[in-house]
Design an enzyme around this catalytic site. Structure first.
Site, PDB file in Angstrom:
ATOM      1  N   ARG A 292      81.339   6.634  56.509  1.00  0.00           N
ATOM      2  CA  ARG A 292      81.081   7.286  57.798  1.00  0.00           C
ATOM      3  C   ARG A 292      79.650   7.005  58.256  1.00  0.00           C
ATOM      4  O   ARG A 292      78.849   6.461  57.495  1.00  0.00           O
ATOM      5  CB  ARG A 292      81.219   8.805  57.616  1.00  0.00           C
ATOM      6  CG  ARG A 292      80.242   9.291  56.552  1.00  0.00           C
ATOM      7  CD  ARG A 292      80.139  10.793  56.447  1.00  0.00           C
ATOM      8  NE  ARG A 292      78.990  11.170  55.622  1.00  0.00           N
ATOM      9  CZ  ARG A 292      78.992  11.228  54.302  1.00  0.00           C
ATOM     10  NH1 ARG A 292      80.081  10.967  53.615  1.00  0.00           N
ATOM     11  NH2 ARG A 292      77.885  11.560  53.647  1.00  0.00           N
ATOM     12  N   VAL A 295      74.152  11.551  58.295  1.00  0.00           N
ATOM     13  CA  VAL A 295      73.141  12.399  58.941  1.00  0.00           C
ATOM     14  C   VAL A 295      71.829  11.637  59.102  1.00  0.00           C
ATOM     15  O   VAL A 295      71.193  11.655  60.155  1.00  0.00           O
ATOM     16  CB  VAL A 295      72.899  13.688  58.114  1.00  0.00           C
ATOM     17  CG1 VAL A 295      71.796  14.532  58.739  1.00  0.00           C
ATOM     18  CG2 VAL A 295      74.177  14.496  57.960  1.00  0.00           C
TER      19      VAL A 295
END
Ligand code: MV4
Length: 445
Positions: A292, A295
């Site tokens: 993914r 952050v």
């Protein structure tokens, strides 16, 4: 290129994805829970759909609701952000069946990296150094003892369905091992409904170093260097930086080459991160792969002058990578502080209304946030309220810049971790780049 994208997320990352879409000329659809009606991502998007009550299980994790919202608004693609459904193989498959492009890798890759023992086996076969340990899962106490004695104590027992530090037990001798093995198994069964565990040599005082990769749908793969993520508490990262003070040019080349070759061998596509443990002798070992956007992606964006979210969208739309490894530039030093709505001493969440918000600005300062003056931080989600990212020529200057930025930042009405960050930035070991995953132990009372 896509005409319209739905963002299956909230908070700063939902805003970040919308910013990328706006620059690419793509329309956006926000989804939100009942608790997020006043959220910034809802206001920034061209359209917004309420997908359910506050608890994530009924909204941001509710696949039928999100797919319905996507169909009603007629989007071409869904960006999952991080957390929530971002590494859910089933969600990626459902998107495909509904003719919606999932902005991320193929479902099979998501799945194979989700099982940690399988991920390790796959990476080892792809030529990536892995921590010495058991071949696969350990099925009984006798096998655990045999393996531990072959590897040598101390050993770590890891849950194959775990990850991010969940479901780990260390054992320094045979007596501890039997106990740790059985505890790890039953904890894994309760937590993940999967009691599978494997065994590894325990690496003392490692650093957490991760390599960012971009891979298109045609086998082109590049790396964008490393991020140092050793400053964390209970597996929650607090500060990340790029480059790592521990990684030389040669080590970066080697880790990058190995990451790229591994991605080519497993047929990886889209953005990804390969996490390594780096030991005190500069040996590195594969830990996990994240499929993914992460952050901490902004520190990589700052030093490589790239836009990772735009790259994800372009790749998912079928564009080939438009630059080669030689074209990747590395300029200066970037640091990110994750500002959480938490008590800086107890780390207890501190949701509530932000009565005053003053965000830092000035040269080399970037703030990724969905907070605003008067915003109510809901208690239902994670407590990240802003990421402050700075960039400068050198690490010392980046640290000075971060200190300047955080001293200027005002958040009233709730508690934040800003005071803790300022303490870390002033720490002699941090300033010297002398950090490991045990760094935060000293700060905890
Ligand atoms: C380890 C380790 C030492 N030796 N594996 C924690 C997260 C999970 N992905 C794996 N983790 C670790 N695996 C071996 N063989 C130490 C850790 C670890 C850690 C790793 C990265 C960042 C912070 C950490 C904090 C404690 C333990």
């Amino acid at each position: 290129m896509f005409k319209k994208i739905l963002i299956a997320n909230r908070g700063e990352i939902a805003c970040r994805i919308i910013w990328a879409c706006q620059e690419l000329g793509i329309k956006t659809v926000a989804v939100h829970s009942e608790a997020d009606r006043d959220a910034l991502h809802v206001r920034f998007a061209n359209e917004a759909v309420c997908i359910g009550p506050a608890p994530s299980a009924q909204s941001y994790l509710n696949i039928p609701q999100i797919i319905s919202a996507a169909e009603i608004t007629n989007v071409d693609a869904i960006h999952p952000g991080y957390g929530f459904l971002s590494e859910n193989k089933h969600f990626a498959e459902v998107c495909k069946e509904c003719n919606i492009t999932f902005i991320g890798p193929r479902p099979e890759v998501i799945h194979s990296m989700g099982d940690k023992a399988e991920a390790k086996r796959t990476m080892r076969a792809a030529g990536v150094p892995v921590t010495p340990g058991s071949e696969g899962l350990i099925d009984d106490e006798e096998a655990a003892i045999r393996e531990a004695e072959r590897i040598g104590y101390p050993v770590l027992i890891k849950a194959t369905a775990g990850g991010g530090g969940r479901g780990m037990r260390v054992a320094y001798n045979r007596a501890e091992l039997v106990n740790a093995y059985n505890t790890a198994r039953s904890e894994a069964e309760v937590a993940f409904k999967n009691s599978g565990v494997y065994l590894e040599k325990y690496i003392a005082n490692p650093r957490h170093i991760e390599i960012q990769v971009l891979a298109d749908n045609y086998g082109n793969v590049i790396h964008l260097g490393e991020r140092e993520c050793s400053i964390q508490r209970r597996h929650q990262k607090l500060i990340e930086e790029s480059p790592s003070p521990a990684v030389s040019y040669e080590l970066r080349q080697e880790m990058g080459r190995i990451a790229v070759e591994a991605c080519q061998k497993i047929g990886y596509n889209n953005a990804g991160t390969i996490e390594f443990l780096l030991d005190e002798d500069d040996q590195f070992y594969f830990m996990e792969m994240n499929t993914r956007i992460q952050v901490e992606h902004p520190v990589t964006e700052m030093v490589t002058v790239s836009d990772l979210v735009a790259a994800q969208i372009r790749i998912a739309a079928g564009e080939p990578l438009n630059y080669k490894q030689e074209d990747v530039m590395f300029v200066g030093h970037a640091i990110e502080c994750r500002i959480n709505a938490e008590d800086p001493q107890t780390f207890r969440p501190s949701p509530g209304r932000i009565t005053t918000l003053n965000l830092p600005t000035g040269p080399g300062v970037r703030v990724d946030t969905a907070s605003y003056d008067g915003y109510f931080v809901p208690p239902h989600y994670d407590s990240l309220i802003a990421k402050v990212i700075v960039h400068s020529r050198t690490r010392d200057r980046a640290i000075a810049r971060m200190r300047r930025a955080l001293e200027a930042m005002v958040v009233e009405g709730i508690k934040t971790t800003i005071p803790l960050h300022l303490k870390i930035l002033n720490d002699p070991d941090f300033k010297a780049g002398n950090i490991s995953t045990r760094f935060m132990d000293r700060f905890l009372n």
